[in-house]
Every structure is written in structure tokens, then in C-alpha cells.
Design a protein around this motif. Structure first.
Motif, mmCIF file in Angstrom:
data_model
loop_
_atom_site.group_PDB
_atom_site.id
_atom_site.type_symbol
_atom_site.label_atom_id
_atom_site.label_comp_id
_atom_site.label_asym_id
_atom_site.label_seq_id
_atom_site.Cartn_x
_atom_site.Cartn_y
_atom_site.Cartn_z
ATOM 1 N N GLU A 1 -59.068 14.490 -40.721
ATOM 2 C CA GLU A 1 -57.687 14.566 -41.527
ATOM 3 C C GLU A 1 -58.017 14.828 -42.762
ATOM 4 O O GLU A 1 -57.238 15.657 -43.545
ATOM 5 C CB GLU A 1 -56.992 13.257 -41.508
ATOM 6 C CG GLU A 1 -55.680 13.052 -42.306
ATOM 7 C CD GLU A 1 -54.633 14.313 -41.627
ATOM 8 O OE1 GLU A 1 -54.156 14.485 -42.704
ATOM 9 O OE2 GLU A 1 -54.653 14.553 -40.494
ATOM 10 N N ARG B 1 -58.713 18.571 -42.830
ATOM 11 C CA ARG B 1 -57.531 19.416 -42.840
ATOM 12 C C ARG B 1 -56.613 19.542 -44.216
ATOM 13 O O ARG B 1 -56.130 20.353 -44.661
ATOM 14 C CB ARG B 1 -56.515 18.962 -41.772
ATOM 15 C CG ARG B 1 -56.888 19.323 -40.375
ATOM 16 C CD ARG B 1 -55.818 18.908 -39.416
ATOM 17 N NE ARG B 1 -55.603 17.561 -39.568
ATOM 18 C CZ ARG B 1 -56.217 16.833 -38.620
ATOM 19 N NH1 ARG B 1 -57.151 17.172 -38.000
ATOM 20 N NH2 ARG B 1 -56.011 15.360 -38.460
ATOM 21 N N PRO C 1 -55.902 22.771 -32.260
ATOM 22 C CA PRO C 1 -54.470 22.228 -31.923
ATOM 23 C C PRO C 1 -54.601 20.703 -31.540
ATOM 24 O O PRO C 1 -55.881 20.412 -31.113
ATOM 25 C CB PRO C 1 -53.913 23.124 -30.662
ATOM 26 C CG PRO C 1 -54.558 24.355 -30.787
ATOM 27 C CD PRO C 1 -56.046 23.993 -31.380
ATOM 28 N N ASP C 2 -53.420 20.181 -31.961
ATOM 29 C CA ASP C 2 -53.823 18.586 -31.760
ATOM 30 C C ASP C 2 -54.285 18.120 -30.269
ATOM 31 O O ASP C 2 -55.302 17.398 -30.276
ATOM 32 C CB ASP C 2 -52.392 17.880 -31.943
ATOM 33 C CG ASP C 2 -51.935 17.975 -33.358
ATOM 34 O OD1 ASP C 2 -52.781 18.363 -34.341
ATOM 35 O OD2 ASP C 2 -50.864 17.611 -33.774
ATOM 36 N N ALA C 3 -53.926 18.654 -29.260
ATOM 37 C CA ALA C 3 -54.214 18.298 -27.881
ATOM 38 C C ALA C 3 -55.669 18.447 -27.602
ATOM 39 O O ALA C 3 -56.233 17.921 -27.030
ATOM 40 C CB ALA C 3 -53.151 18.748 -27.130
ATOM 41 N N ARG D 1 -64.113 6.832 -33.058
ATOM 42 C CA ARG D 1 -62.832 7.685 -33.071
ATOM 43 C C ARG D 1 -62.118 7.590 -34.407
ATOM 44 O O ARG D 1 -61.815 8.634 -35.203
ATOM 45 C CB ARG D 1 -61.937 7.445 -31.838
ATOM 46 C CG ARG D 1 -62.429 8.087 -30.649
ATOM 47 C CD ARG D 1 -62.404 9.730 -30.863
ATOM 48 N NE ARG D 1 -61.293 10.103 -31.193
ATOM 49 C CZ ARG D 1 -60.225 10.250 -30.491
ATOM 50 N NH1 ARG D 1 -60.162 10.140 -28.824
ATOM 51 N NH2 ARG D 1 -59.053 10.764 -30.814
ATOM 52 N N ARG E 1 -54.698 30.767 -35.959
ATOM 53 C CA ARG E 1 -55.704 29.761 -35.316
ATOM 54 C C ARG E 1 -56.822 29.968 -35.964
ATOM 55 O O ARG E 1 -57.353 31.016 -36.599
ATOM 56 C CB ARG E 1 -55.551 30.228 -33.839
ATOM 57 C CG ARG E 1 -56.307 31.483 -33.452
ATOM 58 C CD ARG E 1 -56.198 31.858 -31.950
ATOM 59 N NE ARG E 1 -56.608 33.223 -31.851
ATOM 60 C CZ ARG E 1 -58.062 33.592 -31.706
ATOM 61 N NH1 ARG E 1 -59.062 32.722 -31.791
ATOM 62 N NH2 ARG E 1 -58.295 34.837 -31.451
ATOM 63 N N CYS F 1 -62.594 15.253 -28.925
ATOM 64 C CA CYS F 1 -62.998 13.995 -29.739
ATOM 65 C C CYS F 1 -63.142 13.129 -28.550
ATOM 66 O O CYS F 1 -64.145 12.191 -28.901
ATOM 67 C CB CYS F 1 -61.854 13.554 -30.615
ATOM 68 S SG CYS F 1 -61.938 14.428 -32.308
ATOM 69 N N ASP G 1 -61.534 10.843 -36.569
ATOM 70 C CA ASP G 1 -60.192 11.296 -37.030
ATOM 71 C C ASP G 1 -59.808 11.227 -38.475
ATOM 72 O O ASP G 1 -59.184 11.988 -38.983
ATOM 73 C CB ASP G 1 -59.144 10.273 -36.164
ATOM 74 C CG ASP G 1 -59.333 10.475 -34.625
ATOM 75 O OD1 ASP G 1 -59.702 11.601 -34.248
ATOM 76 O OD2 ASP G 1 -58.522 9.657 -33.974
ATOM 77 N N ARG H 1 -58.013 19.284 -29.789
ATOM 78 C CA ARG H 1 -58.914 18.239 -30.815
ATOM 79 C C ARG H 1 -59.145 17.152 -30.298
ATOM 80 O O ARG H 1 -60.292 16.234 -30.290
ATOM 81 C CB ARG H 1 -58.090 18.364 -32.203
ATOM 82 C CG ARG H 1 -59.358 17.554 -33.203
ATOM 83 C CD ARG H 1 -58.606 17.719 -34.524
ATOM 84 N NE ARG H 1 -57.647 16.814 -34.771
ATOM 85 C CZ ARG H 1 -56.330 17.497 -34.684
ATOM 86 N NH1 ARG H 1 -56.112 18.725 -34.817
ATOM 87 N NH2 ARG H 1 -55.107 16.790 -35.119
ATOM 88 N N ALA H 2 -57.935 16.318 -29.671
ATOM 89 C CA ALA H 2 -57.973 15.115 -29.008
ATOM 90 C C ALA H 2 -58.896 15.253 -28.067
ATOM 91 O O ALA H 2 -59.728 13.969 -27.663
ATOM 92 C CB ALA H 2 -56.639 14.433 -28.806
#
Length: 246
Positions: free
Chosen positions: A173, A176, A145-147, A165, A205, A153, A169, A149-150
């Protein structure tokens, strides 16, 4: 009671492949837990067979963990299916193949089939690894999930240096978009890898990754299209039987 149990189990996490044995004061210093508490916890685990002491009084994991691990191993990755799939993939690729699962904020190597090549990538079952380095980690990280993963990272520090970063990133991307990861000399010098995510049965997931790794002179970008076909076939078979992937 439950808080004390949680604290005791946290101490067990210090027993790793890199440091499999600890003295009481040594573990107390590393963990920040008072040595009297550490002694009581280790002695209790030893009394139940979960730890053993060597001639110097240092503690190491006992066979009860092995017994429990075998139960998990057969439940999570049925050897009668996963083993043959991995070995077939070794025959088709000529390189080391391993199945990993997401465990907390790290990857954990669950099953491995080694290449018969003299020069080959080395990883062990039970070995943990960060998610921001290597195809086997990035094939998981890219699909979190974005949060989550962020956050991972932001904490990533490959080789002790802050991660770039923007480059990370952009690579995630790309992974994905394409559905697979290829890296070269990220997890180890001279080593390349290609990996695909392994999904839960409901496809909601990412639960782990399936990777092929080897020397970069054999596992170059030109070899990726050929290896992707066999890797994806193995991926489909494993996702259908791995018990953890629900």
C-alpha cells in the motif's frame, strides 16, 4: 495436437539457469511425465535444433532458442535505446541497474547493466524472481489488480516460511501511494534496492520494473531521494520505447 504441444512446451520450462541440462529419467521424475513421453519430446526438440545432447546423453537448450531470444530481445527492449539508458543510470547511481518484466506470476530480468564496484549486487539476464521479495518484485506486485495481488500474496513463502500478510500488504500500500519501492536485505543478505514500476504505453497495467540494487551500506534510505530523480527519468525513456509495453 495443441494439448500435446502445450505439454511438450511445459517440459521446456524445466530448463533453467539453475538446472540447464536434464537426463530423460531425471526430467520424467521431476515433471511427473512418463519417461517414454519425455524421451520422445526431447528427441523431437533435439532433431529440430532446439536441444542438444552432451556426452552423457543429457539434454540442454540449443542455439535455436538463442536465435529466437535475440529476436524477442530486440523487439521487446531495443538495445540501441535501453542499453544506453541503463548504462547512464549506472554512471549516475554507481550501482547495478536492471529492467525486468512481468511473466506469468514471476518477474524476469530482461536487461542489466553492472556496476564497476567490486562489491555489487548480482543478477543475470533471464533470471526469474518472486514478486513478494525485493524492490524489483514489489514494484510490480504492488500495482497488479487486487485479486491477482491477493492470490500471489497468499501463496508467498519467503525463505520457505509463510509471509506476514499484514506487513506485506502495508508495504505494498505504501508503494502504491509513493510510486516506488525500497527494500533492504529481502532478495539477498546485505543488499538493498530501489525500484519503480514500468507501465504499458496506455498506462493501464504494470508490465515490469526498473531497479537499482547494491550493498545496503551504499544504498541506504538517505540515498533514495537522489536516486529517485534519475530512476524516474530513465523510467520515462524506457516506457517510450519498450515494444512489449503496449
Amino acid at each position: 495436437m495443441l494439448k500435446s504441444l502445450g505439454s511438450a512446451l511445459q517440459l521446456m520450462r524445466y530448463f533453467t539457469a539453475q538446472q540447464p541440462a536434464w537426463g530423460v529419467r531425471e526430467l520424467a521424475k521431476a515433471s511427473g511425465v512418463h519417461h517414454a513421453v519425455v524421451h520422445r519430446v526431447l528427441a523431437t526438440f533435439a532433431a529440430e535444433g532446439y536441444l542438444v545432447q552432451d556426452e552423457l546423453g543429457r539434454y540442454a537448450l540449443g542455439l535455436r532458442w538463442f536465435e529466437m531470444g535475440e529476436i524477442v530481445r530486440h523487439t521487446v527492449s531495443p538495445t540501441e535505446v535501453v542499453g544506453p539508458v541503463l548504462h547512464r543510470l549506472v554512471e549516475e547511481s554507481g550501482e547495478t541497474v536492471f529492467l525486468s518484466v512481468l511473466d506469468g506470476d514471476e518477474g524476469l530480468c530482461l536487461n542489466i547493466a553492472h556496476s564497476e564496484q567490486q562489491l555489487r549486487f548480482s543478477i543475470e539476464e533471464g533470471q526469474r524472481f518472486p514478486l513478494h521479495e525485493g524492490s524489483h518484485g514489489k514494484a510490480i506486485l504492488a500495482f497488479l489488480p487486487d485479486a491477482v495481488r491477493a492470490g500471489l500474496c497468499a501463496q508467498a513463502q519467503p525463505h520457505g516460511e509463510p509471509v506476514e500478510r499484514a506487513a506485506l500488504d502495508a508495504h505494498l500500500e505504501q508503494i502504491r501511494t509513493e510510486g516506488w519501492a525500497y527494500t533492504c536485505e529481502e532478495s539477498a543478505p546485505g543488499v538493498a534496492g530501489i525500484a519503480v514500476p514500468v507501465w504499458t504505453r496506455d498506462r493501464q497495467r504494470v508490465a515490469g520494473s526498473l531497479a537499482i540494487s547494491g550493498p545496503m551500506q551504499r544504498l541506504d534510505e538517505a540515498s533514495v531521494p537522489r536516486l529517485l530523480d534519475v530512476l524516474r527519468e530513465a523510467q520515462r525513456k524506457i516506457e517510450g520505447v519498450v515494444g512489449l509495453l503496449r
